[in-house]
Every structure is written in C-alpha cells, then in structure tokens.
Scaffold this motif. Sequence first.
Motif, PDB file in Angstrom:
ATOM      1  N   ASP A  46     -42.604 -58.244 -32.125  1.00 41.92           N
ATOM      2  CA  ASP A  46     -41.202 -57.903 -32.388  1.00 41.92           C
ATOM      3  C   ASP A  46     -40.536 -57.231 -31.195  1.00 41.92           C
ATOM      4  N   ALA A  47     -41.310 -56.440 -30.443  1.00 45.37           N
ATOM      5  CA  ALA A  47     -40.726 -55.726 -29.299  1.00 45.37           C
ATOM      6  C   ALA A  47     -41.827 -55.181 -28.405  1.00 45.37           C
ATOM      7  N   CYS A  98     -42.399 -51.865 -26.265  1.00 43.33           N
ATOM      8  CA  CYS A  98     -41.837 -50.510 -26.242  1.00 43.33           C
ATOM      9  C   CYS A  98     -42.498 -49.741 -25.098  1.00 43.33           C
ATOM     10  N   PHE A 152     -36.896 -57.504 -19.632  1.00 45.43           N
ATOM     11  CA  PHE A 152     -36.613 -58.504 -20.676  1.00 45.43           C
ATOM     12  C   PHE A 152     -36.474 -59.896 -20.079  1.00 45.43           C
ATOM     13  N   LYS A 206     -39.061 -62.108 -21.832  1.00 40.90           N
ATOM     14  CA  LYS A 206     -38.385 -62.870 -22.890  1.00 40.90           C
ATOM     15  C   LYS A 206     -38.726 -62.355 -24.295  1.00 40.90           C
ATOM     16  N   THR A 207     -38.941 -61.058 -24.379  1.00 44.05           N
ATOM     17  CA  THR A 207     -39.236 -60.392 -25.651  1.00 44.05           C
ATOM     18  C   THR A 207     -38.389 -59.121 -25.703  1.00 44.05           C
ATOM     19  N   PRO A 208     -37.809 -58.763 -26.854  1.00 43.30           N
ATOM     20  CA  PRO A 208     -37.015 -57.534 -26.930  1.00 43.30           C
ATOM     21  C   PRO A 208     -37.761 -56.338 -26.349  1.00 43.30           C
ATOM     22  N   LEU A 220     -35.576 -49.250 -33.227  1.00 42.99           N
ATOM     23  CA  LEU A 220     -35.139 -50.511 -33.838  1.00 42.99           C
ATOM     24  C   LEU A 220     -34.625 -50.288 -35.256  1.00 42.99           C
ATOM     25  N   ILE A 264     -32.253 -50.684 -25.802  1.00 41.87           N
ATOM     26  CA  ILE A 264     -32.795 -51.963 -26.242  1.00 41.87           C
ATOM     27  C   ILE A 264     -32.233 -53.076 -25.371  1.00 41.87           C
ATOM     28  N   ASN A 323     -32.264 -57.097 -25.363  1.00 42.26           N
ATOM     29  CA  ASN A 323     -32.678 -58.269 -26.154  1.00 42.26           C
ATOM     30  C   ASN A 323     -31.813 -59.494 -25.939  1.00 42.26           C
ATOM     31  N   ASP A 324     -30.983 -59.480 -24.895  1.00 42.60           N
ATOM     32  CA  ASP A 324     -30.244 -60.696 -24.576  1.00 42.60           C
ATOM     33  C   ASP A 324     -29.818 -60.675 -23.119  1.00 42.60           C
TER      34      ASP A 324
END
Length: 355
Positions: free
Chosen positions: A93-94, A96, A121, A125-127, A330, A352, A354-355
């Motif tokens: 999921d992430a 950290c 990121f 390519k992962t949050p 999160l 965070i 994530n994009d």
Amino acid sequence: MNKSVYRVIGVMSGTSLDGVDLVDASFTKNEGDWHYKIHKSETKSYTKDWYHVLKHLVSKSIEELQEIDEAYTPYLASMIQDFIVVNKLTGIDAICSHGHTALHQPDKGMTYQIGNLPSLFEILKTPIVCNFRVQDVALGGQGAPLVPIGDKLLFSKYDFCLNLGGFANISTDIEIHRIAFDICPVNIVLNHYVALLGFDFDDKGSIASTGDVNLGLLNALNALEFYKKAAPKSLGLEWVKLEIFPLIDSFQLPVKTVLRTFVEHVAIQISTVINQKEQAQVLVTGGGAYHSFLMSRIKEKTSNKLILPEPTLVEFKEALVFGFLGVLKLENEVNCLSSVTGAKQDHSSGIIFND
C-alpha cells in the motif's frame, strides 16, 4: 485511504550508520486497536563511500546537503527496490520512509532528512509517506522522538520502551500522557572510539569490559547541562561533536578506558530514568541491546525487569514503527504527540507522494 489492513514497507536509517533497515509489515485495526506482523526484514549496509559521506553531513552547508540529497534519494530507492524484488513483494500500500537525518537543530527551527524527495515515488511507482519530522519542528516541537506513538499503540503492555541505537531514547505513560525523550548518546560514541582500534563496533562490549572507569571523565559526562533539562528534549550528532567528543578527548585516555567509562555513564543515565517507576517492565530494542556488558551494567543499577524481545523486533522496531507512522498518516490519524515533542498540538505528520 481507510482500510482495516495495511501492507507497507518501513524504512529507517539511524545515526549509528549501520545501514538501512527495511521491514515488510502488515498492520491490522480491530475494534480500535492496532496489531502488527513483520513478514520480511533486512539491513542493507552502506558502501564505504556513502558511509564516509553520511558520517560528515553535519559539516556541510544546506546547498551541499541538497546536492547529496539528490544522489542519496535514488541510492535509497535502489535499496528499497532490491528488497521488493528479492522478496517478491506485491500488494504494497505504501513505502514509509524516515530518510537519513542530515541536520537536526529544532531549537533553531531546522531539521533535514535526506532521501525524502518526490523522485522516490517516481522511481518506485508506489505511494510514499515520508518527511515525518519537518511539520513538528514547524509547530515548535523537537521533531523527535517520533517512535512513541508506536510504543503507545503497539507496545502498551510495557511500562517503558527503551531503544539503544546511536542514542538511547525512551517512552512511557505519565498519567494520561505519553512522554518520551532522548536520554544520552550510546552507539554513536562507542562506535566512534572502537573504530580507532579498527573495529566497527565493540562486540558484546568485550573491549569495554576490560577497561577501567575514569572517575574524572565520568563525573564530567554526568554533569553535562543536557541531563538537567526536562523533557521534551532530543539529541543530534551536532551536540555529540560539540560536547562529547572534545570532552572525552581532553582526558587523553586509552580507548578501552573511554569505552568502559562511557558504558558506565550510559548505564547511570538510563537507570536514573527507569528507576522513576518501581517493578517496571522495560522493553529494550536497538543494536545496543546486544551490548551484553552495557546491559549488565544497567541491570546492576535497577530492580526493574529488562526484556529483550525476539531478534527481529530488537533490530527492526524503529523501521516497523516508521511503517506504522505512515499508516497513521494515510488514515489521517495523529502520529505525532505534542506531549512527546513539545509541539503546539498533536498532529498527523509526514508528506505523501502518490502521483
């Protein structure tokens, strides 16, 4: 993102420079209580070149640190990617990540952890959840220690959670509030002096145990102003270089005497803290937990019970908790306690990508 189960990678690089700790862990929320499970764990050692760079960060300007950051972030990403590939991890999921502390002067409103750039990121390519300290410092806090929220929510059955890493830090409940603070340096000093003998660390304290305590140095160390301060308080490499190394060097003692004396200093400072409660259960983690001689000196000075958990938790608890800090971020839940850091308020800290 609100889920009952999170699968994350926790990433931690500490001041002792023994490498990057990585854990693949899951966190489950059940009726308001959090539970964890560590699936995979590994410490990836730094190359000699990176060890040298990281050891001398405190002498660098902000501009130089930013250049180092640009190189360190993809290096860190490569370590994380290798951990993912070798262990065939999916469904993460992430990631950290604490990053690596390059500058920590909260009294001046400054803290800087390299390895927290958006490129993390872009490469993985992962949050990414990272940069946990900056917001707390901006809110007037010490930005440290951050692990106590994990101590409170994951390890509440212990009266104290003591970590023996580059520095000794501790957390405990006082009435309804969690408090935590750095106690004193540990491995950051012991490793520095044993390196003069050609060793990376003093295995189980075998060298320190052969030395004699120098009372002059011991008294001078115990008299340092930091130990008179009330919590919240935190330490950094800058303080060690300014206060500890010059003081020890001024005595011109054999290395084994320095090690023996500093072990005694650490034992005194730690026992002074944990003896504030009686019949306490003290969870001990971090590399210093394997320093058998230091552990014996602490035990000599307390009637409380020191508990060493299984090795994975001893070695990877901080990486585990930074994974948990990311999960709380999160969830938009509090992951930084003002009672610990002295910030203006509890808050959900971190950034965070994530994009």
